[in-house]
Design an enzyme around this catalytic site. Structure first.
Site, PDB file in Angstrom:
ATOM      1  N   ARG A  37       0.821  -1.213   0.000  1.00 15.79           N
ATOM      2  CA  ARG A  37       0.000   0.000   0.000  1.00 15.79           C
ATOM      3  C   ARG A  37       0.854   1.263   0.000  1.00 15.79           C
ATOM      4  O   ARG A  37       0.331   2.356   0.198  1.00 15.79           O
ATOM      5  CB  ARG A  37      -0.917   0.005   1.235  1.00 15.79           C
ATOM      6  CG  ARG A  37      -1.830  -1.212   1.348  1.00 15.79           C
ATOM      7  CD  ARG A  37      -2.903  -1.228   0.290  1.00 15.79           C
ATOM      8  NE  ARG A  37      -3.787  -2.396   0.435  1.00 15.79           N
ATOM      9  CZ  ARG A  37      -4.775  -2.686  -0.409  1.00 15.79           C
ATOM     10  NH1 ARG A  37      -5.011  -1.889  -1.438  1.00 15.79           N
ATOM     11  NH2 ARG A  37      -5.527  -3.760  -0.232  1.00 15.79           N
ATOM     12  N   HIS A  69       4.636 -10.450  -5.883  1.00 21.70           N
ATOM     13  CA  HIS A  69       3.531  -9.609  -6.350  1.00 21.70           C
ATOM     14  C   HIS A  69       3.902  -8.142  -6.135  1.00 21.70           C
ATOM     15  O   HIS A  69       4.500  -7.796  -5.125  1.00 21.70           O
ATOM     16  CB  HIS A  69       2.254  -9.950  -5.574  1.00 21.70           C
ATOM     17  CG  HIS A  69       0.981  -9.510  -6.242  1.00 21.70           C
ATOM     18  ND1 HIS A  69       0.723  -8.194  -6.561  1.00 21.70           N
ATOM     19  CD2 HIS A  69      -0.105 -10.211  -6.633  1.00 21.70           C
ATOM     20  CE1 HIS A  69      -0.485  -8.113  -7.134  1.00 21.70           C
ATOM     21  NE2 HIS A  69      -0.997  -9.320  -7.198  1.00 21.70           N
ATOM     22  N   TYR A  72      -0.264  -2.672  -5.078  1.00 21.77           N
ATOM     23  CA  TYR A  72      -1.603  -2.448  -5.624  1.00 21.77           C
ATOM     24  C   TYR A  72      -1.774  -1.016  -6.152  1.00 21.77           C
ATOM     25  O   TYR A  72      -2.757  -0.723  -6.827  1.00 21.77           O
ATOM     26  CB  TYR A  72      -2.656  -2.706  -4.549  1.00 21.77           C
ATOM     27  CG  TYR A  72      -2.788  -4.147  -4.122  1.00 21.77           C
ATOM     28  CD1 TYR A  72      -2.794  -5.173  -5.054  1.00 21.77           C
ATOM     29  CD2 TYR A  72      -2.917  -4.482  -2.775  1.00 21.77           C
ATOM     30  CE1 TYR A  72      -2.921  -6.497  -4.669  1.00 21.77           C
ATOM     31  CE2 TYR A  72      -3.045  -5.810  -2.378  1.00 21.77           C
ATOM     32  CZ  TYR A  72      -3.041  -6.806  -3.330  1.00 21.77           C
ATOM     33  OH  TYR A  72      -3.175  -8.117  -2.948  1.00 21.77           O
ATOM     34  N   HIS A 109      -1.161  -6.579 -11.623  1.00 19.98           N
ATOM     35  CA  HIS A 109      -2.456  -6.300 -12.237  1.00 19.98           C
ATOM     36  C   HIS A 109      -2.217  -5.347 -13.404  1.00 19.98           C
ATOM     37  O   HIS A 109      -1.514  -4.342 -13.243  1.00 19.98           O
ATOM     38  CB  HIS A 109      -3.394  -5.661 -11.225  1.00 19.98           C
ATOM     39  CG  HIS A 109      -3.739  -6.551 -10.079  1.00 19.98           C
ATOM     40  ND1 HIS A 109      -4.517  -6.145  -9.013  1.00 19.98           N
ATOM     41  CD2 HIS A 109      -3.404  -7.846  -9.804  1.00 19.98           C
ATOM     42  CE1 HIS A 109      -4.657  -7.123  -8.148  1.00 19.98           C
ATOM     43  NE2 HIS A 109      -3.988  -8.170  -8.608  1.00 19.98           N
ATOM     44  N   GLU A 145      -1.675 -10.577 -14.553  1.00 15.24           N
ATOM     45  CA  GLU A 145      -2.748 -11.310 -13.872  1.00 15.24           C
ATOM     46  C   GLU A 145      -4.104 -10.987 -14.488  1.00 15.24           C
ATOM     47  O   GLU A 145      -4.419  -9.811 -14.738  1.00 15.24           O
ATOM     48  CB  GLU A 145      -2.767 -10.946 -12.384  1.00 15.24           C
ATOM     49  CG  GLU A 145      -3.829 -11.684 -11.590  1.00 15.24           C
ATOM     50  CD  GLU A 145      -3.789 -11.361 -10.106  1.00 15.24           C
ATOM     51  OE1 GLU A 145      -4.813 -11.559  -9.437  1.00 15.24           O
ATOM     52  OE2 GLU A 145      -2.731 -10.895  -9.623  1.00 15.24           O
ATOM     53  N   ASP A 179      -6.205 -15.986 -12.247  1.00 12.19           N
ATOM     54  CA  ASP A 179      -6.859 -15.982 -10.937  1.00 12.19           C
ATOM     55  C   ASP A 179      -8.256 -16.563 -11.133  1.00 12.19           C
ATOM     56  O   ASP A 179      -9.043 -16.033 -11.907  1.00 12.19           O
ATOM     57  CB  ASP A 179      -6.934 -14.560 -10.387  1.00 12.19           C
ATOM     58  CG  ASP A 179      -7.513 -14.492  -8.975  1.00 12.19           C
ATOM     59  OD1 ASP A 179      -8.659 -14.957  -8.791  1.00 12.19           O
ATOM     60  OD2 ASP A 179      -6.830 -13.983  -8.075  1.00 12.19           O
ATOM     61  N   HIS A 182     -11.112 -14.219 -10.368  1.00  8.95           N
ATOM     62  CA  HIS A 182     -11.190 -13.129 -11.336  1.00  8.95           C
ATOM     63  C   HIS A 182     -11.797 -13.574 -12.662  1.00  8.95           C
ATOM     64  O   HIS A 182     -12.658 -12.873 -13.213  1.00  8.95           O
ATOM     65  CB  HIS A 182      -9.795 -12.553 -11.590  1.00  8.95           C
ATOM     66  CG  HIS A 182      -9.199 -11.869 -10.398  1.00  8.95           C
ATOM     67  ND1 HIS A 182      -7.931 -11.328 -10.410  1.00  8.95           N
ATOM     68  CD2 HIS A 182      -9.693 -11.648  -9.156  1.00  8.95           C
ATOM     69  CE1 HIS A 182      -7.669 -10.800  -9.231  1.00  8.95           C
ATOM     70  NE2 HIS A 182      -8.716 -10.985  -8.442  1.00  8.95           N
ATOM     71  N   HIS A 216      -3.654 -18.095  -9.168  1.00  8.28           N
ATOM     72  CA  HIS A 216      -4.206 -17.798  -7.859  1.00  8.28           C
ATOM     73  C   HIS A 216      -5.489 -18.620  -7.723  1.00  8.28           C
ATOM     74  O   HIS A 216      -6.388 -18.499  -8.570  1.00  8.28           O
ATOM     75  CB  HIS A 216      -4.528 -16.314  -7.721  1.00  8.28           C
ATOM     76  CG  HIS A 216      -3.313 -15.442  -7.699  1.00  8.28           C
ATOM     77  ND1 HIS A 216      -3.362 -14.091  -7.947  1.00  8.28           N
ATOM     78  CD2 HIS A 216      -2.004 -15.734  -7.446  1.00  8.28           C
ATOM     79  CE1 HIS A 216      -2.133 -13.582  -7.850  1.00  8.28           C
ATOM     80  NE2 HIS A 216      -1.311 -14.575  -7.555  1.00  8.28           N
ATOM     81  N   ASP A 229     -14.491  -8.263  -7.637  1.00 10.29           N
ATOM     82  CA  ASP A 229     -13.360  -9.042  -7.128  1.00 10.29           C
ATOM     83  C   ASP A 229     -13.534  -9.293  -5.631  1.00 10.29           C
ATOM     84  O   ASP A 229     -13.105  -8.486  -4.797  1.00 10.29           O
ATOM     85  CB  ASP A 229     -12.061  -8.268  -7.401  1.00 10.29           C
ATOM     86  CG  ASP A 229     -10.815  -9.010  -6.918  1.00 10.29           C
ATOM     87  OD1 ASP A 229     -10.946 -10.176  -6.520  1.00 10.29           O
ATOM     88  OD2 ASP A 229      -9.727  -8.411  -6.959  1.00 10.29           O
ATOM     89  N   HIS A 231     -12.898 -12.544  -3.110  1.00  7.66           N
ATOM     90  CA  HIS A 231     -12.446 -13.920  -2.937  1.00  7.66           C
ATOM     91  C   HIS A 231     -13.188 -14.610  -1.804  1.00  7.66           C
ATOM     92  O   HIS A 231     -13.576 -13.977  -0.818  1.00  7.66           O
ATOM     93  CB  HIS A 231     -10.954 -13.953  -2.621  1.00  7.66           C
ATOM     94  CG  HIS A 231     -10.089 -13.402  -3.702  1.00  7.66           C
ATOM     95  ND1 HIS A 231      -8.717 -13.461  -3.674  1.00  7.66           N
ATOM     96  CD2 HIS A 231     -10.403 -12.776  -4.866  1.00  7.66           C
ATOM     97  CE1 HIS A 231      -8.218 -12.897  -4.750  1.00  7.66           C
ATOM     98  NE2 HIS A 231      -9.223 -12.460  -5.493  1.00  7.66           N
ATOM     99  N   GLU A 261      -5.132 -17.170  -2.301  1.00  8.92           N
ATOM    100  CA  GLU A 261      -5.331 -15.811  -1.787  1.00  8.92           C
ATOM    101  C   GLU A 261      -6.703 -15.739  -1.110  1.00  8.92           C
ATOM    102  O   GLU A 261      -7.373 -14.719  -1.142  1.00  8.92           O
ATOM    103  CB  GLU A 261      -5.261 -14.788  -2.911  1.00  8.92           C
ATOM    104  CG  GLU A 261      -3.895 -14.614  -3.520  1.00  8.92           C
ATOM    105  CD  GLU A 261      -3.885 -13.544  -4.596  1.00  8.92           C
ATOM    106  OE1 GLU A 261      -2.876 -12.859  -4.700  1.00  8.92           O
ATOM    107  OE2 GLU A 261      -4.893 -13.403  -5.325  1.00  8.92           O
TER     108      GLU A 261
END
Length: 282
Positions: A37, A69, A72, A109, A145, A179, A182, A216, A229, A231, A261
């Protein structure tokens, strides 16, 4: 061989990601190389990198079992040149951090067509960004992804990802991560044998399994085509468990990191055990 694991924390040191994965009997793991973040972080020291490499080697984790990864915050398709440059610099730094740790892939992403800007222009900007970064960091491959298609995000269809690759001069160095949540949210059904086979035939025809470098594994809290999105733990969403048994019985998904995830980390050990039970090759 199937490599099954989860997104592991680096709290306490990069080596902790490998140690935590080993504790849960995982044969793969993912990690962030910094706070996902935040834009910046202190450089990785030689000592930190050395300890990570030694820990991974001692526990039997090769770089093909580890899927880093990126942050974000990064949007390589941002039409604002100043903001895109900020993302570009952050992404290049992430690539360098991965290389410092002795790894060679970086999951990300694709990006977002901000303020409903032109999607094709966004795809071209992402490809251009990848070319710029790849020319400066030759030892790491970016891994695109698949997305749920939420809001203005791009990359929710195999065709859009194919377009990014088409626009990219260094496409041979770019991989793909599927994913499950996704693609399901994006409208690709994977719940039964026929639907799963059809979706994977589309993937094969449009992108090719030689491009698949990670997955994922997540259930979905919302139904097919929601474009949201969210999960869910395995077997507790709209996808159900059958899909994951299909994956663990299909050699096209072997030799790459299969990463959980799912939202409840207390269930990782049970989910890893479940996934392993589907295949004798784990």
């Amino acid at each position: 061989m199937f490599y099954v694991g989860f997104h592991s924390s680096i709290a306490g040191g990069f080596e902790q990601a490998a140690l935590k994965a080993h504790e849960l009997d995982a044969t793969a793991f993912a990690l962030f190389t910094k706070n996902q973040r935040q834009w910046t972080a202190n450089p990785i020291t030689t000592e930190q990198a050395s300890l990570f490499k030694k820990t991974c080697a001692s526990l039997g984790y090769g770089k093909n079992q580890i899927l880093p990864h990126d942050s974000y915050l990064i949007n390589l398709g941002n039409p604002d040149p100043v903001k895109r440059q900020k993302s570009l610099e952050a992404f290049l730094d992430e690539m360098h951090r991965v290389a410092t740790l002795g790894l060679d892939t970086l999951n990300f992403h694709p990006g977002s067509a901000v303020d409903n800007s032109d999607r094709q222009s966004c795809l071209k900007l992402i490809a251009q960004s990848l070319d710029e970064v790849l020319e400066q960091e030759p030892s790491v491959s970016p891994i695109l992804e698949t997305t749920a298609g939420q809001g203005s995000t791009v990359g929710s269809t195999f065709e859009e990802i194919a377009k990014i690759l088409e626009y990219c001069k260094h496409r041979d160095r770019v991989g793909i991560c599927i994913d499950t949540c996704h693609i399901f949210a994006a409208g690709y059904d994977i719940r039964n044998p026929e639907a799963f086979a059809n979706t994977m035939e589309q993937f094969s025809a449009i992108l090719g399994f030689d491009k698949l470098k990670g997955m994922h594994l997540n259930d979905a809290k919302l139904d097919l085509g929601s474009h949201i999105d969210r999960h869910a733990s395995l077997g507790e969403g709209f996808i159900g468990l059958d899909c994951f048994s299909f994956i663990l019985k299909d050699q096209r998904f072997s030799q790459i990191p299969l990463i959980l995830e799912t939202p409840d980390s207390s269930r990782y050990a049970d989910e890893i055990s479940l996934l392993k039970s589907y295949s004798p090759g784990v």
